[in-house]
Scaffold this motif. Structure first.
Motif, mmCIF file in Angstrom:
data_model
loop_
_atom_site.group_PDB
_atom_site.id
_atom_site.type_symbol
_atom_site.label_atom_id
_atom_site.label_comp_id
_atom_site.label_asym_id
_atom_site.label_seq_id
_atom_site.Cartn_x
_atom_site.Cartn_y
_atom_site.Cartn_z
ATOM 1 N N SER A 50 0.834 -1.198 0.000
ATOM 2 C CA SER A 50 0.000 0.000 0.000
ATOM 3 C C SER A 50 0.870 1.249 0.000
ATOM 4 N N LEU A 51 0.373 2.283 -0.666
ATOM 5 C CA LEU A 51 0.969 3.617 -0.607
ATOM 6 C C LEU A 51 -0.118 4.546 -0.113
ATOM 7 N N ILE A 52 0.133 5.197 1.006
ATOM 8 C CA ILE A 52 -0.842 6.083 1.624
ATOM 9 C C ILE A 52 -0.148 7.409 1.889
ATOM 10 N N VAL A 53 -0.752 8.503 1.452
ATOM 11 C CA VAL A 53 -0.217 9.833 1.740
ATOM 12 C C VAL A 53 -1.107 10.462 2.800
ATOM 13 N N LEU A 54 -0.499 10.782 3.934
ATOM 14 C CA LEU A 54 -1.216 11.363 5.062
ATOM 15 C C LEU A 54 -0.944 12.854 5.151
ATOM 16 N N ASP A 55 -1.960 13.602 5.478
ATOM 17 C CA ASP A 55 -1.864 15.041 5.730
ATOM 18 C C ASP A 55 -2.076 15.209 7.230
ATOM 19 N N CYS A 56 -0.958 15.215 7.983
ATOM 20 C CA CYS A 56 -1.080 15.233 9.444
ATOM 21 C C CYS A 56 0.004 16.110 10.066
ATOM 22 N N ALA A 57 -0.069 16.282 11.359
ATOM 23 C CA ALA A 57 0.749 17.262 12.074
ATOM 24 C C ALA A 57 2.246 16.986 12.022
ATOM 25 N N ASP A 58 2.636 15.714 12.179
ATOM 26 C CA ASP A 58 4.060 15.417 12.279
ATOM 27 C C ASP A 58 4.300 13.919 12.098
ATOM 28 N N LEU A 59 5.565 13.540 12.148
ATOM 29 C CA LEU A 59 5.939 12.137 11.948
ATOM 30 C C LEU A 59 5.318 11.240 13.011
ATOM 31 N N ASP A 60 5.237 11.712 14.250
ATOM 32 C CA ASP A 60 4.637 10.901 15.305
ATOM 33 C C ASP A 60 3.170 10.603 15.000
ATOM 34 N N ALA A 61 2.449 11.589 14.475
ATOM 35 C CA ALA A 61 1.044 11.380 14.114
ATOM 36 C C ALA A 61 0.929 10.375 12.969
ATOM 37 N N ALA A 62 1.842 10.447 12.008
ATOM 38 C CA ALA A 62 1.838 9.497 10.892
ATOM 39 C C ALA A 62 2.128 8.084 11.392
ATOM 40 N N LYS A 63 3.092 7.953 12.301
ATOM 41 C CA LYS A 63 3.406 6.635 12.870
ATOM 42 C C LYS A 63 2.220 6.071 13.640
ATOM 43 N N ALA A 64 1.568 6.928 14.412
ATOM 44 C CA ALA A 64 0.408 6.484 15.191
ATOM 45 C C ALA A 64 -0.715 6.019 14.264
ATOM 46 N N TRP A 65 -0.924 6.751 13.163
ATOM 47 C CA TRP A 65 -1.947 6.357 12.202
ATOM 48 C C TRP A 65 -1.620 4.977 11.639
ATOM 49 N N ALA A 66 -0.376 4.784 11.213
ATOM 50 C CA ALA A 66 0.032 3.512 10.611
ATOM 51 C C ALA A 66 -0.094 2.359 11.604
ATOM 52 N N GLU A 67 0.248 2.592 12.853
ATOM 53 C CA GLU A 67 0.171 1.532 13.863
ATOM 54 C C GLU A 67 -1.268 1.117 14.146
ATOM 55 N N ALA A 68 -2.204 2.040 13.991
ATOM 56 C CA ALA A 68 -3.610 1.735 14.269
ATOM 57 C C ALA A 68 -4.374 1.238 13.040
ATOM 58 N N ASP A 69 -3.761 1.277 11.879
ATOM 59 C CA ASP A 69 -4.409 0.819 10.642
ATOM 60 C C ASP A 69 -4.769 -0.663 10.775
ATOM 61 N N PRO A 70 -6.002 -1.035 10.497
ATOM 62 C CA PRO A 70 -6.395 -2.444 10.594
ATOM 63 C C PRO A 70 -5.517 -3.391 9.773
ATOM 64 N N TYR A 71 -5.018 -2.959 8.642
ATOM 65 C CA TYR A 71 -4.111 -3.821 7.873
ATOM 66 C C TYR A 71 -2.863 -4.141 8.694
ATOM 67 N N GLY A 72 -2.255 -3.118 9.260
ATOM 68 C CA GLY A 72 -1.054 -3.325 10.062
ATOM 69 C C GLY A 72 -1.339 -4.162 11.304
ATOM 70 N N ARG A 73 -2.445 -3.878 11.968
ATOM 71 C CA ARG A 73 -2.817 -4.615 13.183
ATOM 72 C C ARG A 73 -3.077 -6.088 12.891
ATOM 73 N N ALA A 74 -3.499 -6.387 11.657
ATOM 74 C CA ALA A 74 -3.776 -7.778 11.265
ATOM 75 C C ALA A 74 -2.519 -8.516 10.819
ATOM 76 N N GLY A 75 -1.379 -7.809 10.750
ATOM 77 C CA GLY A 75 -0.134 -8.459 10.353
ATOM 78 C C GLY A 75 0.064 -8.591 8.857
ATOM 79 N N LEU A 76 -0.619 -7.748 8.074
ATOM 80 C CA LEU A 76 -0.506 -7.831 6.614
ATOM 81 C C LEU A 76 0.890 -7.473 6.121
ATOM 82 N N PHE A 77 1.531 -6.526 6.751
ATOM 83 C CA PHE A 77 2.750 -5.951 6.181
ATOM 84 C C PHE A 77 4.032 -6.610 6.675
ATOM 85 N N ASP A 78 4.942 -6.795 5.731
ATOM 86 C CA ASP A 78 6.299 -7.242 6.028
ATOM 87 C C ASP A 78 7.139 -6.055 6.476
ATOM 88 N N SER A 79 6.856 -4.883 5.877
ATOM 89 C CA SER A 79 7.596 -3.675 6.257
ATOM 90 C C SER A 79 6.718 -2.450 6.060
#
Length: 90
Positions: A50-79
């Motif tokens: 997946s390629l996702i472009v986020l419009d958010c406050a900072d890198l920490d907000a982007a990391k938090a978004w990615a960590e909470a994404d259902p795809y990531g939480r389900a273990g879909l991603f290798d990296s």
């Protein structure tokens, strides 16, 4: 706000995980309201990440978004790679 590119690579053989979690992933995108654009990465026409472009406050907000994404939480991603991104064209 700055933009961040979230570049995710699927684990091998994880298509079923992607399909099972797609509705929750799309709901998450709509609910959070910070996704500027998104779509699957392809390898020979098959979904490979997946390629996702986020419009958010900072890198920490982007990391938090990615960590909470259902795809990531389900273990879909290798990296998952997150980089600040500057829109120049388009």
């Amino acid at each position: 706000m700055p933009l961040f590119a979230v570049i995710c690579r699927d684990r091998d053989g994880a298509l079923a995980v992607r399909q099972e979690n797609r509705p929750a992933h799309l709901d998450y995108i709509n609910e959070t309201g910070i996704v500027a654009m998104a779509g699957p990465l392809l390898d020979g026409g098959a979904m490979a990440g997946s390629l996702i472009v986020l419009d958010c406050a900072d890198l920490d907000a982007a990391k938090a978004w990615a960590e909470a994404d259902p795809y990531g939480r389900a273990g879909l991603f290798d990296s998952v790679e997150i980089n600040e991104w500057k829109k120049v064209i388009g």
